[in-house]
Design a protein around this motif. Structure first.
Motif, PDB file in Angstrom:
ATOM      1  N   LEU A 324       0.892  -1.060   0.040  1.00  0.00           N
ATOM      2  CA  LEU A 324      -0.082   0.115  -0.059  1.00  0.00           C
ATOM      3  C   LEU A 324       0.814   1.159  -0.113  1.00  0.00           C
ATOM      4  O   LEU A 324       1.826   1.462   0.703  1.00  0.00           O
ATOM      5  CB  LEU A 324      -0.905  -0.101   1.348  1.00  0.00           C
ATOM      6  CG  LEU A 324      -1.593   1.289   1.544  1.00  0.00           C
ATOM      7  CD1 LEU A 324      -2.922   1.250   0.323  1.00  0.00           C
ATOM      8  CD2 LEU A 324      -2.344   1.345   2.858  1.00  0.00           C
ATOM      9  N   VAL A 325       0.539   1.816  -1.050  1.00  0.00           N
ATOM     10  CA  VAL A 325       1.389   3.208  -1.161  1.00  0.00           C
ATOM     11  C   VAL A 325       0.423   4.402  -0.792  1.00  0.00           C
ATOM     12  O   VAL A 325      -0.400   4.905  -1.639  1.00  0.00           O
ATOM     13  CB  VAL A 325       2.236   3.527  -2.535  1.00  0.00           C
ATOM     14  CG1 VAL A 325       2.670   4.858  -2.496  1.00  0.00           C
ATOM     15  CG2 VAL A 325       3.191   2.254  -2.813  1.00  0.00           C
ATOM     16  N   VAL A 326       0.665   5.120   0.293  1.00  0.00           N
ATOM     17  CA  VAL A 326      -0.083   6.210   0.770  1.00  0.00           C
ATOM     18  C   VAL A 326       0.298   7.448   0.407  1.00  0.00           C
ATOM     19  O   VAL A 326       1.543   8.001   0.630  1.00  0.00           O
ATOM     20  CB  VAL A 326      -0.580   6.158   2.203  1.00  0.00           C
ATOM     21  CG1 VAL A 326      -1.179   7.483   2.744  1.00  0.00           C
ATOM     22  CG2 VAL A 326      -0.884   4.820   2.867  1.00  0.00           C
ATOM     23  N   ARG A 327      -0.558   8.162  -0.421  1.00  0.00           N
ATOM     24  CA  ARG A 327      -0.423   9.561  -1.052  1.00  0.00           C
ATOM     25  C   ARG A 327      -1.637  10.488  -0.550  1.00  0.00           C
ATOM     26  O   ARG A 327      -2.061  10.252   0.645  1.00  0.00           O
ATOM     27  CB  ARG A 327      -0.099   9.305  -2.482  1.00  0.00           C
ATOM     28  CG  ARG A 327       1.063   8.513  -2.871  1.00  0.00           C
ATOM     29  CD  ARG A 327       1.502   8.918  -4.169  1.00  0.00           C
ATOM     30  NE  ARG A 327       2.529   8.115  -4.749  1.00  0.00           N
ATOM     31  CZ  ARG A 327       2.373   6.932  -5.428  1.00  0.00           C
ATOM     32  NH1 ARG A 327       1.272   6.366  -5.988  1.00  0.00           N
ATOM     33  NH2 ARG A 327       3.364   6.164  -5.841  1.00  0.00           N
ATOM     34  N   ALA A 328      -1.629  11.452  -1.256  1.00  0.00           N
ATOM     35  CA  ALA A 328      -2.606  12.544  -0.829  1.00  0.00           C
ATOM     36  C   ALA A 328      -4.104  12.463  -1.189  1.00  0.00           C
ATOM     37  O   ALA A 328      -4.870  13.209  -0.886  1.00  0.00           O
ATOM     38  CB  ALA A 328      -2.142  13.896  -1.473  1.00  0.00           C
ATOM     39  N   SER A 329      -4.646  11.283  -1.827  1.00  0.00           N
ATOM     40  CA  SER A 329      -5.821  11.171  -2.161  1.00  0.00           C
ATOM     41  C   SER A 329      -6.990  10.578  -1.105  1.00  0.00           C
ATOM     42  O   SER A 329      -7.765  10.392  -1.434  1.00  0.00           O
ATOM     43  CB  SER A 329      -5.815  10.454  -3.590  1.00  0.00           C
ATOM     44  OG  SER A 329      -5.576   9.064  -3.238  1.00  0.00           O
ATOM     45  N   THR A 330      -6.039  10.105   0.030  1.00  0.00           N
ATOM     46  CA  THR A 330      -6.863   9.749   1.238  1.00  0.00           C
ATOM     47  C   THR A 330      -6.766  10.353   2.206  1.00  0.00           C
ATOM     48  O   THR A 330      -5.688  10.790   2.630  1.00  0.00           O
ATOM     49  CB  THR A 330      -6.428   7.985   1.402  1.00  0.00           C
ATOM     50  OG1 THR A 330      -5.393   8.032   1.391  1.00  0.00           O
ATOM     51  CG2 THR A 330      -7.027   7.197   0.059  1.00  0.00           C
ATOM     52  N   ALA A 331      -7.756  10.369   3.176  1.00  0.00           N
ATOM     53  CA  ALA A 331      -7.856  11.277   4.446  1.00  0.00           C
ATOM     54  C   ALA A 331      -8.589  10.747   5.617  1.00  0.00           C
ATOM     55  O   ALA A 331      -9.604   9.905   4.853  1.00  0.00           O
ATOM     56  CB  ALA A 331      -7.837  12.681   4.253  1.00  0.00           C
TER      57      ALA A 331
END
Length: 334
Positions: A324-331
């Protein structure tokens, strides 16, 4: 174009001596070797790969069959396949099936006629014709990559689709989302079904019911994602998060959200799948599942060449984990 006979005549040696110099198959004196190599360079002689393959029964060529090289996921996979093969002294012949069973069968036949030493197969689907073709060429080692072809007994290297989708959905649930939709590819594609299965498993474990219309299907491309999101975002009961089974679809979905005035991730969290290069340049950068494409290619090519060289008797199925690569599209959901 110069021939080996002309090189031999110019150097004053036999044709077999020129062959031994080129192929290092027998000791040749330093003076003779230098004279032959100088004349080869002067005459710009290029040994025939076809003739060499007929003599040695090897072409040092691997066929690579993929559904669609214009898809960034497959383009990146091809890049790593080519790199791995080149490092081991092999070249590739690439064929695109564009998802068509007839084209897949035609290209399989062409590759076999070109005397490839082995085949990396990223299957489009199964049909009777190409299954019979594959089985009739048991002398050509085949490795399946990214997906399995039913009925084909061959080594397999892949990343777990269902587990990756489960991980993506768990990420959204852990952020507090419960109204989570799934945008997926066509129902007749196994990878699409496996990713939806991972989504449903995570939702079931969390005790979250998924209405049938919260799973929207479309084409595995940006236009398919844009259309799916356009439909999803006009509903009275809009989800707070979406798991998308392809980055291309997710990027199309981000465009749809922007056009609808829906802020990502403040009003809608989005997770994709594949970690294509464009994912980190999306607006906002896309949280996604990253299959280990480089490692998959390296293992597949290494295993195939082991087969070509007569090693590795037992069939193997190698399943790798995706990240899982967490970037800015989830919050988090507030």
């Amino acid at each position: 174009m110069a021939t080996m006979k002309q090189v031999a005549e110019r150097a004053g040696v036999s044709i077999s001596t020129v062959s031994h110099v080129i192929n290092n198959t027998r000791a040749v004196s330093a003076d003779v070797r230098k004279r032959v190599l100088d004349i080869i360079d002067e005459m710009r002689y290029v040994p025939s790969a076809v003739a060499r393959s007929l003599k040695n029964d090897k072409t040092n060529t691997i066929g690579v069959l993929v559904p669609n090289s214009s898809n960034p996921y497959f383009a990146e996979l091809i890049r790593w396949i080519e790199d791995a093969a080149f490092e081991l002294g092999y070249h590739i012949i690439l064929c695109n099936t564009h998802g068509g069973a007839q084209k897949q069968s035609a290209y399989l036949r062409l590759l076999m006629e070109r005397r490839i030493d082995g085949l990396v197969l990223v299957a489009s689907g199964a049909d009777e014709e190409h299954e019979l073709l594959l089985r009739s060429h048991e002398s050509v080692p085949i490795i399946q990559l990214d997906r399995a072809l039913p009925g084909l007994d061959a080594d397999l290297v892949l990343a777990g689709q269902e587990e990756g989708a489960y991980r993506a959905t768990r990420h959204l649930i852990e952020l507090g989302h419960r109204a989570i939709a799934c945008v997926s590819g066509p129902a007749d594609l196994p990878r699409s079904c496996e990713r939806v299965g991972g989504f449903l498993r995570a939702m079931a474990e969390a005790g979250i019911e998924v209405p049938d219309d919260d799973i929207i299907r479309g084409e595995f491309n940006s236009a398919g994602g844009l259309a799916a999101f356009s439909s999803l975002l006009t509903r009275p009961r809009r989800p707070t998060a979406v798991f998308v089974t392809s980055d291309l679809m997710a990027i199309g979905g981000l465009c749809a959200a922007s056009s609808a005035g829906v802020r990502v991730p403040a009003e809608l969290s989005v997770v994709g799948y594949d970690d294509i290069c464009a994912a980190c340049y999306a607006s906002p950068p896309l949280t996604t599942i990253a299959p280990p494409k480089r490692e998959m290619a390296r293992l597949a090519v290494g295993r195939l060449i082991e087969r070509i060289r007569g090693g590795g008797e037992a069939l193997r199925s190698i399943a790798l984990d995706s990240a899982l690569v967490v970037r800015a599209s989830t919050a988090p959901l507030y």
